[in-house]
Design a protein around this motif. Sequence first.
Motif, PDB file in Angstrom:
ATOM      1  N   GLU A   1      37.733  54.050  42.515  1.00 12.13           N
ATOM      2  CA  GLU A   1      38.211  54.998  43.525  1.00 12.13           C
ATOM      3  C   GLU A   1      39.401  54.449  44.293  1.00 12.13           C
ATOM      4  OE1 GLU A   1      34.751  55.708  45.843  1.00 12.13           O
ATOM      5  OE2 GLU A   1      33.720  56.835  44.264  1.00 12.13           O
ATOM      6  N   LEU A   2      39.335  53.172  44.656  1.00 10.53           N
ATOM      7  CA  LEU A   2      40.456  52.554  45.369  1.00 10.53           C
ATOM      8  C   LEU A   2      41.668  52.412  44.453  1.00 10.53           C
ATOM      9  CD1 LEU A   2      38.433  49.918  47.398  1.00 10.53           C
ATOM     10  CD2 LEU A   2      39.957  51.644  48.390  1.00 10.53           C
ATOM     11  N   SER A   3      41.448  52.094  43.196  1.00  6.24           N
ATOM     12  CA  SER A   3      42.554  51.963  42.237  1.00  6.24           C
ATOM     13  C   SER A   3      43.276  53.295  42.042  1.00  6.24           C
ATOM     14  CB  SER A   3      42.032  51.453  40.887  1.00  6.24           C
ATOM     15  OG  SER A   3      41.500  50.152  41.009  1.00  6.24           O
ATOM     16  N   GLU A   4      42.508  54.374  42.029  1.00  2.68           N
ATOM     17  CA  GLU A   4      43.091  55.698  41.839  1.00  2.68           C
ATOM     18  C   GLU A   4      43.761  56.218  43.110  1.00  2.68           C
ATOM     19  OE1 GLU A   4      39.746  56.872  38.462  1.00  2.68           O
ATOM     20  OE2 GLU A   4      39.529  57.584  40.531  1.00  2.68           O
ATOM     21  N   ARG A   5      43.303  55.745  44.240  1.00  7.90           N
ATOM     22  CA  ARG A   5      43.803  56.223  45.529  1.00  7.90           C
ATOM     23  C   ARG A   5      45.067  55.510  45.986  1.00  7.90           C
ATOM     24  NH1 ARG A   5      40.180  55.027  50.884  1.00  7.90           N
ATOM     25  NH2 ARG A   5      41.752  55.444  52.483  1.00  7.90           N
ATOM     26  N   LEU A   6      45.145  54.192  45.727  1.00  9.52           N
ATOM     27  CA  LEU A   6      46.251  53.382  46.218  1.00  9.52           C
ATOM     28  C   LEU A   6      47.317  53.191  45.148  1.00  9.52           C
ATOM     29  CD1 LEU A   6      44.198  50.603  48.060  1.00  9.52           C
ATOM     30  CD2 LEU A   6      45.332  52.580  49.091  1.00  9.52           C
ATOM     31  N   ALA A   7      48.509  52.851  45.608  1.00 10.82           N
ATOM     32  CA  ALA A   7      49.566  52.518  44.644  1.00 10.82           C
ATOM     33  C   ALA A   7      49.205  51.252  43.883  1.00 10.82           C
ATOM     34  CB  ALA A   7      50.902  52.348  45.375  1.00 10.82           C
ATOM     35  N   LEU A   8      48.630  50.274  44.600  1.00 14.48           N
ATOM     36  CA  LEU A   8      48.242  49.012  43.971  1.00 14.48           C
ATOM     37  C   LEU A   8      46.918  48.524  44.548  1.00 14.48           C
ATOM     38  CD1 LEU A   8      51.619  47.002  43.903  1.00 14.48           C
ATOM     39  CD2 LEU A   8      50.339  47.825  41.912  1.00 14.48           C
ATOM     40  N   PHE A   9      45.915  48.470  43.692  1.00 12.08           N
ATOM     41  CA  PHE A   9      44.654  47.839  44.038  1.00 12.08           C
ATOM     42  C   PHE A   9      44.288  46.911  42.888  1.00 12.08           C
ATOM     43  CE2 PHE A   9      39.994  47.569  44.072  1.00 12.08           C
ATOM     44  CZ  PHE A   9      39.810  47.049  45.341  1.00 12.08           C
ATOM     45  N   HIS A  10      44.065  45.643  43.212  1.00 10.88           N
ATOM     46  CA  HIS A  10      43.828  44.626  42.191  1.00 10.88           C
ATOM     47  C   HIS A  10      42.390  44.139  42.243  1.00 10.88           C
ATOM     48  CE1 HIS A  10      48.319  43.941  42.400  1.00 10.88           C
ATOM     49  NE2 HIS A  10      48.091  44.237  43.660  1.00 10.88           N
ATOM     50  N   ILE A  11      41.853  43.788  41.079  1.00  9.07           N
ATOM     51  CA  ILE A  11      40.527  43.194  41.024  1.00  9.07           C
ATOM     52  C   ILE A  11      40.607  41.865  40.286  1.00  9.07           C
ATOM     53  CG2 ILE A  11      39.324  45.414  41.124  1.00  9.07           C
ATOM     54  CD1 ILE A  11      38.916  45.131  38.080  1.00  9.07           C
ATOM     55  N   VAL A  12      39.519  41.098  40.363  1.00  6.86           N
ATOM     56  CA  VAL A  12      39.459  39.772  39.744  1.00  6.86           C
ATOM     57  C   VAL A  12      38.275  39.725  38.781  1.00  6.86           C
ATOM     58  CG1 VAL A  12      38.983  37.322  40.187  1.00  6.86           C
ATOM     59  CG2 VAL A  12      40.577  38.570  41.658  1.00  6.86           C
ATOM     60  N   VAL A  13      38.495  39.198  37.605  1.00  2.00           N
ATOM     61  CA  VAL A  13      37.404  38.999  36.646  1.00  2.00           C
ATOM     62  C   VAL A  13      37.446  37.565  36.127  1.00  2.00           C
ATOM     63  CG1 VAL A  13      37.486  41.428  35.935  1.00  2.00           C
ATOM     64  CG2 VAL A  13      38.695  39.718  34.587  1.00  2.00           C
ATOM     65  N   ASP A  14      36.288  37.087  35.682  1.00  2.00           N
ATOM     66  CA  ASP A  14      36.259  35.760  35.050  1.00  2.00           C
ATOM     67  C   ASP A  14      35.262  35.722  33.896  1.00  2.00           C
ATOM     68  OD1 ASP A  14      33.806  35.687  36.303  1.00  2.00           O
ATOM     69  OD2 ASP A  14      34.192  33.850  37.448  1.00  2.00           O
ATOM     70  N   ASN A  15      34.962  36.913  33.328  1.00  2.00           N
ATOM     71  CA  ASN A  15      34.064  36.937  32.165  1.00  2.00           C
ATOM     72  C   ASN A  15      34.293  38.203  31.354  1.00  2.00           C
ATOM     73  OD1 ASN A  15      31.847  39.043  33.011  1.00  2.00           O
ATOM     74  ND2 ASN A  15      32.164  37.716  34.812  1.00  2.00           N
TER      75      ASN A  15
END
Length: 387
Positions: free
Chosen positions: A114-128
């Motif tokens: 939802e935040l990714s679709e709403r904002l111009a840039l929303f980043h997440i972090v993965v490690d697996n």
Amino acid sequence: MFLYVSLHLIFSFSVMATAEFTKDLCTPAFIVDLDIVKENAQAMQERFQKIGVQLRPHMKTHKTLECADIMTAGSRRCIVVSTLAEASFYADNGYDDILYAYPLPFDKVDRCAELSERLALFHIVVDNQHALQELKKRPLKQGKVWKVWMKLDCNNGRAGLPHFDSAALQLAQEISEAPGVELTGIYAHCGNTYACEGEEQIKDVAQETTTLTLQFMEKLKSAGIHGPKSSIGSTPSCSHPVPDMAMLSEVHPGNYIFYDVQQSLIGSCRLENVAVRVLTRVIGHYPHRNQLLVDCGWTALSHDGGGRLPTGYCIIEGHPDLKLLSMTQEHGRVEPISGKLDFSQFPLGSLLSLMPYHACATAMMHPVYFVHSKGKITGTWKPTRGW
């Protein structure tokens, strides 16, 4: 040896424990020196402007809109958060380019979408790889792609794939090749600086983390992966950056906006840079056990730092001979480090000013911060809470 020297400096640091403007505050109270906050922010901004690296300040220490505006110089762009409650709070207040720097929890994928679709840039972090699969199951709408940073462990030992593990490069390749997903950057936290003793050790860790991150970026290029950014951070390393950090894309410190006793002990700052205090009142005299009782328990200060200081869980400002011995939920016991306590110096109802060992943990205990400048309360800040 460094700890001894640091403590000597701490106990020679003496200021007036309380000021007139604090006398009417309901205690325990968390107070913030606005002028020091602005100085800390400006120093960090100038430090990285000088070497041409983007500063992406972390919001987790304070979690307030007002302080975020100071840290971003009013741009309301390019921040790091540790919870989705923070991310939503800042998004609701006009912030964009928000990085959720936490290994993706699977129960929060929809909220991240939802935040990714709403904002111009929303980043997440993965490690697996499992996290990557969860993203593939939830493609973004409006033609958007997931902005993903891969967490790299450069000997910090918390989250992230070890920098030397072939699985790190493999995951980076899989992210870069996944439909609807973009490998935006490599994210490393040099929290091992918190075990350092002095500026030189901090710089050694900063150098190691920088070197290992840049080496991994070269591995990406060799594998045909071009474009991802590189980011490292911790308040100690960013308070004493090494020249090679100029080759990074970003840095992401956070605690520097307040600093604390711990940061002064390890060499990140001076006590004069610490912007926050907890005010507490004397509520009991107990001569039979040579102690004062104060209205500050662990719910106002946290239990962080116990055993690290001769003065207990904090520095009692202006009283280097006193020790916050222990705390229950709402009470604290104060006694002299040695000798008999002169109770006449501490009348019932009088104020003591506590400099916290860990500002992040202490700030988390308070629903409102009292902000002061030049001897006057100028306003209040209300932090967001939750996860």
